[in-house]
Design an enzyme around this catalytic site. Structure first.
Site, short mmCIF file in Angstrom:
data_model
loop_
_atom_site.label_atom_id
_atom_site.label_comp_id
_atom_site.label_asym_id
_atom_site.label_seq_id
_atom_site.Cartn_x
_atom_site.Cartn_y
_atom_site.Cartn_z
N ILE A 157 -18.15 -17.72 -36.20
CA ILE A 157 -18.99 -17.38 -37.35
C ILE A 157 -18.46 -16.13 -38.04
CG2 ILE A 157 -21.30 -16.66 -38.06
CD1 ILE A 157 -22.37 -18.47 -35.77
N ARG A 172 -29.01 -11.88 -33.00
CA ARG A 172 -30.18 -11.76 -32.13
C ARG A 172 -30.84 -10.41 -32.39
NH1 ARG A 172 -30.00 -16.34 -32.06
NH2 ARG A 172 -29.43 -17.74 -30.38
N ASP A 202 -32.38 -11.83 -40.24
CA ASP A 202 -32.81 -13.19 -39.95
C ASP A 202 -33.42 -13.24 -38.55
OD1 ASP A 202 -32.93 -16.00 -40.62
OD2 ASP A 202 -31.30 -16.32 -39.21
N GLU A 236 -40.16 -10.97 -32.76
CA GLU A 236 -40.48 -12.19 -33.48
C GLU A 236 -41.26 -13.13 -32.55
OE1 GLU A 236 -36.10 -14.32 -33.01
OE2 GLU A 236 -36.59 -13.23 -34.82
N HIS A 273 -35.68 -16.99 -38.53
CA HIS A 273 -34.40 -17.46 -38.00
C HIS A 273 -34.20 -18.98 -38.14
CE1 HIS A 273 -30.81 -16.65 -35.71
NE2 HIS A 273 -31.16 -17.43 -34.72
N GLY A 295 -32.30 -20.06 -41.12
CA GLY A 295 -31.38 -20.17 -42.24
C GLY A 295 -30.39 -21.31 -42.11
N ALA A 296 -30.05 -21.68 -40.88
CA ALA A 296 -29.08 -22.76 -40.66
C ALA A 296 -29.76 -24.10 -40.42
CB ALA A 296 -28.19 -22.42 -39.47
#
Length: 193
Positions: A25, A106, A129, A134, A157, A159-160
């Site tokens: 990534i 993370r 993100d 969370e 989290h 976005g993908a």
């Protein structure tokens, strides 16, 4: 939008993108940074100057050196004992005032108290993100104070989570099962004993 304020945006060309974690990534983020005319530097725990050069990025010998070089720092590290709280007071002290901190890896890699101080005192702006506090499931209260601070843009989290990504994940699962069936080898395994 106020046109005067909008026109004051610095832009990306000529700025430095620092990437923490130059795995698959991180390397893709580097490609995108260069496409916007950015200088790209990287740090990873195992990255060497030679491997950074081969990837087409400048090598930062330490995480603090990356922070000092960068106008934007983008985090792409797995959560492990060594990375938990890695982005703390020393890192944020080394960042340039007004720089951007982007974390899509993370939340636990960041010391949230140190990030809050950096946002409040140095004008660090954050795109997050992931958050330290969370919800653990598909529902629950979002209670992380960092996400409510001025200068912070947050997403949950996902976005993908696109149809394309879900199809790619399914195809990869099929590929791994087929490889195991044919060779008894599990590609990409990280926890084999």
């Amino acid at each position: 939008w106020n046109k005067v304020e909008y026109g004051k945006a610095r832009g990306l060309a000529g700025r430095t993108l620092g990437i923490a974690g130059l795995g698959a990534i991180g390397r893709e983020v580097a490609v995108r940074g260069r496409a916007f005319g950015m200088r790209v530097a990287a740090w990873s725990p195992s990255l060497t100057a030679e491997r950074a050069g081969a990837a087409g990025v400048e090598w930062a010998a330490t995480l603090d050196a990356l922070a000092r070089l960068s106008d934007v720092v983008s985090v792409h590290l797995a959560l492990a004992k060594e990375t938990r709280g890695l982005f703390g007071a020393a890192f944020f002290d080394a960042m340039r005032p007004g720089a951007f901190f982007v974390n899509t890896s993370r939340g636990e890699t960041v010391n949230a108290a140190a990030l809050k101080v950096a946002i409040a005192e140095k004008g660090i702006r954050a795109g997050l993100d992931v958050f330290d506090l969370e919800p653990s499931g598909g529902s629950g209260a979002f209670e992380d104070e960092v996400g409510r601070m001025p200068g912070v843009v947050g997403t949950h989290h996902v976005g993908a989570s696109t149809e394309q990504a879900q199809n790619a994940i399914a195809a990869e699962v099929v590929r791994i099962v087929a490889s195991y069936k044919a060779t008894s080898d599990v590609p990409n395994a990280v926890n084999l004993c």
